[in-house]
Design an enzyme around this catalytic site. Structure first.
Site, mmCIF file in Angstrom:
data_model
loop_
_atom_site.group_PDB
_atom_site.id
_atom_site.type_symbol
_atom_site.label_atom_id
_atom_site.label_comp_id
_atom_site.label_asym_id
_atom_site.label_seq_id
_atom_site.Cartn_x
_atom_site.Cartn_y
_atom_site.Cartn_z
ATOM 1 N N ASN A 152 0.839 -1.216 0.000
ATOM 2 C CA ASN A 152 0.000 0.000 0.000
ATOM 3 C C ASN A 152 0.866 1.255 0.000
ATOM 4 O OD1 ASN A 152 -3.047 -0.571 0.222
ATOM 5 N ND2 ASN A 152 -2.128 -2.097 1.574
ATOM 6 N N HIS A 201 -8.528 -0.889 5.244
ATOM 7 C CA HIS A 201 -8.824 -2.194 5.843
ATOM 8 C C HIS A 201 -9.316 -3.133 4.737
ATOM 9 C CE1 HIS A 201 -9.902 -5.213 8.780
ATOM 10 N NE2 HIS A 201 -11.056 -5.338 8.161
HETATM 11 C C1 GRF Z 1 -3.001 -5.739 3.232
HETATM 12 O O1 GRF Z 1 -4.084 -6.625 2.998
HETATM 13 C C2 GRF Z 1 -3.470 -4.632 4.150
HETATM 14 O O2 GRF Z 1 -4.791 -4.187 3.912
HETATM 15 C C3 GRF Z 1 -3.391 -5.303 5.463
HETATM 16 O O3 GRF Z 1 -2.146 -6.017 5.420
HETATM 17 C C4 GRF Z 1 -1.906 -6.419 4.075
HETATM 18 C C5 GRF Z 1 -0.510 -6.034 3.646
HETATM 19 O O4 GRF Z 1 -0.425 -4.632 3.514
HETATM 20 N N1 GRF Z 1 -3.455 -4.410 6.561
HETATM 21 P P1 GRF Z 1 0.951 -3.964 2.940
HETATM 22 O O5 GRF Z 1 1.371 -4.814 1.760
HETATM 23 O O6 GRF Z 1 1.959 -4.013 4.055
HETATM 24 O O7 GRF Z 1 0.578 -2.563 2.549
#
Ligand code: GRF
Length: 207
Positions: free
Chosen positions: A14, A110
Site C-alpha cells: 500500500n 482495511h
Molecule cells: C493488506 O491486505 C493490508 O490491507 C493489510 O495487510 C496487508 C498487507 O499490507 N493491513 P501492505 O502490503 O503491508 O501494505
C-alpha cells in the site's frame, strides 16, 4: 504541499501504491515526508529507502508504557510537520492522545467492507479467511478515518470485489489488494489533498 506520514508494519504494497501515484503525478501536491514502521524487519522500509524517503522504526515494544509510545509518535510526526497520517498495512493500535491530536487526520485501509470482518484480530490474511468461511459473494476494502477503536472510524471510500468459487485466502487477498486497496488509499489521499472530504459526526461527504 500535503505532507504525508505513512505508517507500515509489513510488505508495504500500500505504501508502494502511494509512491507510484506520486511518481505518476496522480498525487501531485502530496509528499511522503516520513515512513514509520512498527517493526524493524518491515519490507516497507526497503521500499522507502529505494525512493530516499526518510524512514524510522518506532516499535511499541521498545517503550515501557503505551503513553511513552504515543508521545514518541507525536514528537516524531510533529517534528516532520505531518498534515495527514496514513496507516498502510499498519498493525499496531494508536494511543488515545495521538488520535485526539490528529483527529480526522488519520486514515486507514482495511481489507474488507466494514462493518464486516473487521475489528481486533482482523488483519492481514484473516479477513479473507473469514470471508471465505462465511461464504460471502462480495468482499472488498474500506478507507476510513481512524478513531479510538479498531476499524470503527467514519468511512471515506469502499470498493467491492467479487469472491470466486475457487478462491483461496491468498488469491482473494491479492485481488482485494490489486483491485481495491491500491486504488482506494491513493484516491482517498487525493480527495483529502483537494479538500473534497467533509465530515459531520460519522457522515463523510465527498464533494
Ligand atoms: C493488506 O491486505 C493490508 O490491507 C493489510 O495487510 C496487508 C498487507 O499490507 N493491513 P501492505 O502490503 O503491508 O501494505
Amino acid at each position: 504541499m500535503l505532507r504525508l506520514g505513512v505508517m507500515v508494519s509489513g510488505g508495504g504494497t500500500n505504501l508502494q501504491a502511494i509512491i507510484d501515484k506520486i511518481e505518476s503525478g496522480y498525487l501531485e501536491g502530496c509528499k511522503i515526508v516520513t515512513v514509520v514502521a512498527s517493526r524493524p524487519g518491515a519490507y516497507a522500509l526497503e521500499r522507502a529507502a529505494r525512493y530516499d524517503i526518510p524512514a524510522v522504526c518506532i516499535s511499541k515494544k521498545s517503550f515501557a508504557s503505551a503513553d511513552g509510545y504515543d508521545q514518541a509518535l507525536l514528537e516524531h510526526f510533529n517534528s516532520c510537520n505531518v498534515d495527514l497520517v496514513v496507516l498502510a498495512g499498519f498493525l499496531s493500535m494508536l494511543g488515545e492522545n495521538f488520535v485526539k491530536v490528529y483527529q480526522n487526520r488519520i486514515i486507514n485501509i482495511h481489507p474488507s467492507l466494514i462493518p464486516s470482518f473487521c475489528g481486533k484480530g482482523f488483519y492481514g490474511i484473516i479477513p479473507h479467511q473469514k470471508a471465505l468461511e462465511h461464504g460471502v459473494k462480495v468482499t472488498g476494502a474500506t478507507v476510513h478515518f481512524v478513531d479510538f477503536e479498531y476499524d470503527t472510524g467514519p468511512i471515506i471510500l469502499q470498493k467491492a470485489v467479487q469472491v470466486l468459487d475457487d478462491d483461496t485466502p491468498e488469491s482473494l487477498q491479492r485481488r482485494v489488494m490489486e483491485q481495491a486497496e491500491w486504488e482506494l488509499l491513493p484516491k482517498a489521499i487525493k480527495l483529502y489533498s483537494e479538500g473534497r472530504i467533509s465530515i459531520d459526526g460519522r457522515k463523510v461527504t465527498i464533494k
